[in-house]
Motif scaffolding. Structure first.
Motif, mmCIF file in Angstrom:
data_model
loop_
_atom_site.group_PDB
_atom_site.id
_atom_site.type_symbol
_atom_site.label_atom_id
_atom_site.label_comp_id
_atom_site.label_asym_id
_atom_site.label_seq_id
_atom_site.Cartn_x
_atom_site.Cartn_y
_atom_site.Cartn_z
ATOM 1 N N TYR A 107 0.870 -1.174 0.000
ATOM 2 C CA TYR A 107 0.000 0.000 0.000
ATOM 3 C C TYR A 107 0.906 1.222 0.000
ATOM 4 O O TYR A 107 1.574 1.509 0.979
ATOM 5 N N GLY A 108 0.947 1.934 -1.135
ATOM 6 C CA GLY A 108 1.919 3.009 -1.271
ATOM 7 C C GLY A 108 1.354 4.409 -1.176
ATOM 8 O O GLY A 108 1.987 5.355 -1.640
ATOM 9 N N HIS A 109 0.188 4.545 -0.560
ATOM 10 C CA HIS A 109 -0.446 5.867 -0.501
ATOM 11 C C HIS A 109 0.425 6.882 0.226
ATOM 12 O O HIS A 109 0.626 8.001 -0.243
ATOM 13 N N GLU A 110 0.956 6.503 1.378
ATOM 14 C CA GLU A 110 1.803 7.412 2.154
ATOM 15 C C GLU A 110 3.284 7.103 1.982
ATOM 16 O O GLU A 110 4.122 7.995 2.037
ATOM 17 N N ILE A 111 3.614 5.810 1.788
ATOM 18 C CA ILE A 111 5.019 5.399 1.669
ATOM 19 C C ILE A 111 5.161 4.602 0.380
ATOM 20 O O ILE A 111 4.882 3.393 0.343
ATOM 21 N N PRO A 112 5.586 5.258 -0.697
ATOM 22 C CA PRO A 112 5.645 4.586 -2.004
ATOM 23 C C PRO A 112 6.494 3.327 -2.013
ATOM 24 O O PRO A 112 6.216 2.398 -2.781
ATOM 25 N N GLU A 113 7.516 3.262 -1.177
ATOM 26 C CA GLU A 113 8.400 2.089 -1.163
ATOM 27 C C GLU A 113 7.660 0.804 -0.779
ATOM 28 O O GLU A 113 8.135 -0.304 -1.069
ATOM 29 N N TYR A 114 6.519 0.954 -0.106
ATOM 30 C CA TYR A 114 5.766 -0.226 0.335
ATOM 31 C C TYR A 114 4.684 -0.660 -0.655
ATOM 32 O O TYR A 114 3.950 -1.604 -0.379
ATOM 33 N N GLU A 115 4.594 0.006 -1.793
ATOM 34 C CA GLU A 115 3.492 -0.281 -2.710
ATOM 35 C C GLU A 115 3.509 -1.721 -3.217
ATOM 36 O O GLU A 115 2.465 -2.356 -3.352
ATOM 37 N N HIS A 116 4.682 -2.244 -3.486
ATOM 38 C CA HIS A 116 4.791 -3.593 -4.055
ATOM 39 C C HIS A 116 5.495 -4.555 -3.105
ATOM 40 O O HIS A 116 5.975 -5.602 -3.533
#
Length: 248
Positions: free
Chosen positions: A148-157
């Motif tokens: 979920y990369g809404h606030e932290i893009p690094e966690y999107e994938h």
């Protein structure tokens, strides 16, 4: 030392009849495989005093341990896509409403157990009881962050699992660096103890009372470490309304 809080959080908190100051320690974005001992030496030891307690985000320790999964490793199947549609999204994020997270739960717990947990959760929801799904499937599922990369893009994938042996990590920090610590899973809705140093005499609830307001924040503050220090002298000035500074 000037104690600083994240926006919207207070430096000082009252717990157990005592007052404590909390300092949000900012770091770089920790990458997979970094050493948490190196992070302690770089960011925490310059501020740490005997008697302090360090609260650590579970994500930063898990990243150091390499406890991550990627979208390539978790391919949502039929049941993950179906079940995720019925998950209520909270302010903390979509959770199991993401098919990739639901598939992770199926991979960890097995489809039969996940279906049973979903059925029980649906029944309990009609009775006004929430959280049954995560309670039945355990911390490994409830503690999965990321994708979920809404606030932290690094966690999107990427998904971040709970740390391995959190008590052992905290005991290692005490033995090697003299730091009393605890590892928590916290967001703006709830805080949960994953483990703390064996030398800490307070029970879990007393320790969690020190961070009930989630001073580390939930967005991209990059403050995974919260230094907690008991006030030993009378407060000489009123806490500022914005909670950004406090006497040290």
């Amino acid at each position: 030392m000037e104690f600083c809080a994240n926006e919207g959080k207070n430096v000082t908190i009252e717990a157990g009849g005592k007052r404590y100051d909390r300092h949000a320690i900012q770091t770089h974005f920790v990458q997979v495989g970094e050493s948490y001992l190196d992070l302690m030496e770089r960011y925490v030891l310059p501020h740490y005093q005997e008697g302090d307690i360090l609260s650590m985000s579970e994500k930063v320790i898990a990243m150091c341990q390499g406890r991550v999964v990627t979208e390539d490793q978790v391919k949502p199947g039929f049941w993950a896509k179906v079940l995720s549609r019925f998950v209520h999204q909270t302010a903390a994020g979509p959770g199991m409403g993401l098919p990739v997270k639901m598939q992770f739960a199926i991979n960890v717990c097995g489809l039969r157990k996940v279906l049973w947990a979903a059925f029980r959760a649906a029944i309990d929801k009609l009775r006004g009881v929430h959280g049954t799904f995560y309670t039945l499937l355990g911390q490994e599922v409830s503690g999965l962050d990321g994708f979920y990369g809404h606030e932290i893009p690094e966690y999107e994938h990427m998904g971040v699992r709970i740390p391995d042996n959190p008590v052992g990590v905290c005991d290692e920090l005490y033995e090697k660096l003299g730091i009393l610590s605890m590892i928590v899973d916290a967001n703006d809705l709830n805080v949960e103890m994953l483990g703390h140093c064996s030398k800490l005499t307070q029970d879990d609830e007393a320790l969690l009372d020190l961070i009930r307001d989630n001073p580390a924040g939930q967005d991209r503050q990059l403050t995974p470490f919260i230094l907690i220090r008991e006030q030993t002298a009378p407060v000489s000035e009123e806490i500022q309304a914005d909670g950004q500074t406090s006497p040290s």
